[in-house]
Design a protein around this motif. Structure first.
Motif, PDB file in Angstrom:
ATOM      1  N   GLY A   1      45.732 -25.324  22.479  1.00 40.85           N
ATOM      2  CA  GLY A   1      44.968 -24.315  21.762  1.00 40.85           C
ATOM      3  C   GLY A   1      44.809 -24.562  20.281  1.00 40.85           C
ATOM      4  N   LEU A   2      45.071 -25.791  19.820  1.00 39.26           N
ATOM      5  CA  LEU A   2      45.087 -26.073  18.381  1.00 39.26           C
ATOM      6  C   LEU A   2      43.785 -25.697  17.688  1.00 39.26           C
ATOM      7  CD1 LEU A   2      46.214 -27.306  15.782  1.00 39.26           C
ATOM      8  CD2 LEU A   2      45.506 -29.559  16.648  1.00 39.26           C
ATOM      9  N   VAL A   3      42.654 -26.128  18.219  1.00 47.06           N
ATOM     10  CA  VAL A   3      41.366 -25.866  17.568  1.00 47.06           C
ATOM     11  C   VAL A   3      41.130 -24.366  17.430  1.00 47.06           C
ATOM     12  CG1 VAL A   3      38.855 -26.099  17.772  1.00 47.06           C
ATOM     13  CG2 VAL A   3      40.331 -28.055  18.248  1.00 47.06           C
ATOM     14  N   GLY A   4      41.450 -23.610  18.470  1.00 44.80           N
ATOM     15  CA  GLY A   4      41.287 -22.159  18.409  1.00 44.80           C
ATOM     16  C   GLY A   4      42.204 -21.513  17.393  1.00 44.80           C
ATOM     17  N   ILE A   5      43.434 -22.004  17.278  1.00 39.06           N
ATOM     18  CA  ILE A   5      44.372 -21.478  16.277  1.00 39.06           C
ATOM     19  C   ILE A   5      43.816 -21.712  14.881  1.00 39.06           C
ATOM     20  CG2 ILE A   5      46.652 -21.833  15.244  1.00 39.06           C
ATOM     21  CD1 ILE A   5      47.685 -22.434  18.098  1.00 39.06           C
ATOM     22  N   VAL A   6      43.328 -22.922  14.620  1.00 43.60           N
ATOM     23  CA  VAL A   6      42.761 -23.243  13.307  1.00 43.60           C
ATOM     24  C   VAL A   6      41.564 -22.347  13.012  1.00 43.60           C
ATOM     25  CG1 VAL A   6      41.563 -25.020  11.971  1.00 43.60           C
ATOM     26  CG2 VAL A   6      43.578 -25.629  13.321  1.00 43.60           C
ATOM     27  N   GLU A   7      40.713 -22.172  13.988  1.00 43.80           N
ATOM     28  CA  GLU A   7      39.504 -21.359  13.801  1.00 43.80           C
ATOM     29  C   GLU A   7      39.853 -19.912  13.455  1.00 43.80           C
ATOM     30  OE1 GLU A   7      35.196 -21.311  15.943  1.00 43.80           O
ATOM     31  OE2 GLU A   7      36.947 -21.196  17.248  1.00 43.80           O
ATOM     32  N   GLN A   8      40.835 -19.345  14.147  1.00 40.19           N
ATOM     33  CA  GLN A   8      41.228 -17.962  13.866  1.00 40.19           C
ATOM     34  C   GLN A   8      41.876 -17.837  12.489  1.00 40.19           C
ATOM     35  OE1 GLN A   8      42.938 -15.606  17.294  1.00 40.19           O
ATOM     36  NE2 GLN A   8      42.936 -17.642  18.240  1.00 40.19           N
ATOM     37  N   CYS A   9      42.666 -18.828  12.098  1.00 37.67           N
ATOM     38  CA  CYS A   9      43.304 -18.767  10.784  1.00 37.67           C
ATOM     39  C   CYS A   9      42.297 -18.973   9.659  1.00 37.67           C
ATOM     40  CB  CYS A   9      44.420 -19.811  10.700  1.00 37.67           C
ATOM     41  SG  CYS A   9      45.819 -19.450  11.792  1.00 37.67           S
ATOM     42  N   ALA A  10      41.250 -19.741   9.927  1.00 36.77           N
ATOM     43  CA  ALA A  10      40.209 -19.944   8.915  1.00 36.77           C
ATOM     44  C   ALA A  10      39.438 -18.666   8.636  1.00 36.77           C
ATOM     45  CB  ALA A  10      39.253 -21.047   9.365  1.00 36.77           C
ATOM     46  N   ALA A  11      39.497 -17.720   9.572  1.00 30.96           N
ATOM     47  CA  ALA A  11      38.775 -16.457   9.408  1.00 30.96           C
ATOM     48  C   ALA A  11      39.591 -15.415   8.649  1.00 30.96           C
ATOM     49  CB  ALA A  11      38.387 -15.908  10.778  1.00 30.96           C
ATOM     50  N   LEU A  12      40.836 -15.735   8.302  1.00 29.07           N
ATOM     51  CA  LEU A  12      41.685 -14.770   7.601  1.00 29.07           C
ATOM     52  C   LEU A  12      41.177 -14.541   6.188  1.00 29.07           C
ATOM     53  CD1 LEU A  12      45.237 -16.022   8.693  1.00 29.07           C
ATOM     54  CD2 LEU A  12      44.051 -13.962   9.499  1.00 29.07           C
ATOM     55  N   GLU A  13      41.453 -13.349   5.672  1.00 27.41           N
ATOM     56  CA  GLU A  13      41.157 -13.009   4.281  1.00 27.41           C
ATOM     57  C   GLU A  13      42.438 -12.567   3.582  1.00 27.41           C
ATOM     58  OE1 GLU A  13      38.485 -13.357   2.589  1.00 27.41           O
ATOM     59  OE2 GLU A  13      37.073 -13.885   4.172  1.00 27.41           O
TER      60      GLU A  13
END
Length: 330
Positions: free
Chosen positions: A76-88
């Motif tokens: 799930g690495l790519v999905g983890i990165v994508e969700q963390c990139a959306a953090l504010e």
């Protein structure tokens, strides 16, 4: 914020995504591998993202580094990165990898929001690589680094460990190759984090040895403490620049007083230091239904107790951690 009693503030989070690895580096684990964590012991993708969100939005974390084991083995690495990139606020995100899977994943990781990578490569000689890692995957690492550069996961940093009698003569060649390929080379002193507990202080290649070897071919100008900040690597400008080379001298030149890191293991334990002998459990709180504010409080308590240093500068009192590097996100 994650403050300790010595006034240090942790803003850099290292997240281990798995204890598994597809190499068997001699300075990390035995040839037969280790007893891996069970699936139920590992944090789920959702739990990892939740802990990173708490760290970023409640505890002042600005940089997140994904580690392992080998983090590219995490499905799930790519999905983890994508969700963390959306953090504010959005944290800076990087990945430490052996590079074997980068050729096929670099573009997807960049698209998901990863900023850059660190790749471990100790030698330019395929036969030495096979001896060091017990795997014949040298070309895969070289190709993975090139793919990361082409995908824009830059600067691509190269981590190299020199071992006596194997690659201790390669420092100048590694640096020349890194400069030619626009990679940033970092030599790391071998640390006492091997599962076999075979590390010996009197047999390691030191920062002094590395610099002496490099100076047979290059002119090195020290950048200094201001440029270094809290970074673990002491850096030198190579032949007037712009290229630099770094040395992470955890053993002979500890940098604990400026440390800004907190660590999360793949099974949800907070570690205040790579060489800590204690851990604080966040997984239990997660799975018992604790709210974000309680998890943040537990994390703060753990970091408040961070020790002044790793203890490596005092051989008489240093105790090697029970868990090896692959299990604690080294």
């Amino acid at each position: 914020m994650l403050l300790d009693t010595y006034g240090r503030v942790a803003t850099d989070l290292r997240v281990s995504l798995t204890d598994r690895c597809n190499l068997r580096c001699t300075y990390c684990m035995p040839e037969e591998g280790l007893q891996w964590l069970g699936k139920s012991d590992l944090l789920s993708d959702e739990e990892i993202v939740r802990l990173i969100r708490i760290a970023v939005t409640r505890l002042g974390i600005t940089d997140v580094r994904f580690t392992g084991g080998e983090p590219l083995l995490r499905p799930g690495l790519v999905g983890i990165v994508e969700q963390c990139a959306a953090l504010e606020p959005r944290p800076k995100m990087s990945l430490t990898t052996n590079g074997i899977g980068l050729k096929r994943t670099a573009q997807a990781l960049k698209a998901a929001g990863l900023d850059r990578v660190n790749v471990s490569l100790d030698t330019l000689r395929p036969e030495v690589f096979k001896t060091l890692t017990r795997r014949d995957r040298h070309k895969d690492v070289i190709d993975g680094m090139a793919a990361a550069r082409e995908a824009g996961l830059t600067p691509v940093k190269v981590n190299a460990v020199l071992m006596p009698g194997l690659n201790d003569d390669e420092a100048p060649q590694l640096l020349a190759w890194a400069v030619e390929n626009e990679y940033e080379l970092r030599f790391i002193e071998q640390m006492p984090l091997d599962a076999q507990h075979g590390w010996k202080r009197d047999g390691m290649i030191t920062a002094g040895d590395i610099l002496e070897s490099l100076r047979t071919r290059f002119t090195l100008t020290e950048e200094g403490a201001v440029e270094r900040g809290s970074a673990p690597a002491e850096r030198w400008v190579v032949d007037g620049g712009p290229a630099t080379v770094g040395v992470i001298a955890s053993v002979t030149r500890p940098f604990c007083s400026a440390c800004d890191r907190t660590r999360l293991t793949a099974d949800g334990q907070v570690r205040t230091c790579l060489f800590a002998t204690e851990e604080s459990d966040l997984r239990g709180a997660l799975r018992s239904g604790a709210p974000d504010e309680e998890i943040a409080r537990l994390w703060k308590v753990a970091m408040w107790g961070k020790k002044a240093g790793s203890g490596l500068d005092d051989p008489s009192s240093f105790h090697q951690p029970d868990r090896p590097m692959s299990a604690i996100g080294g």
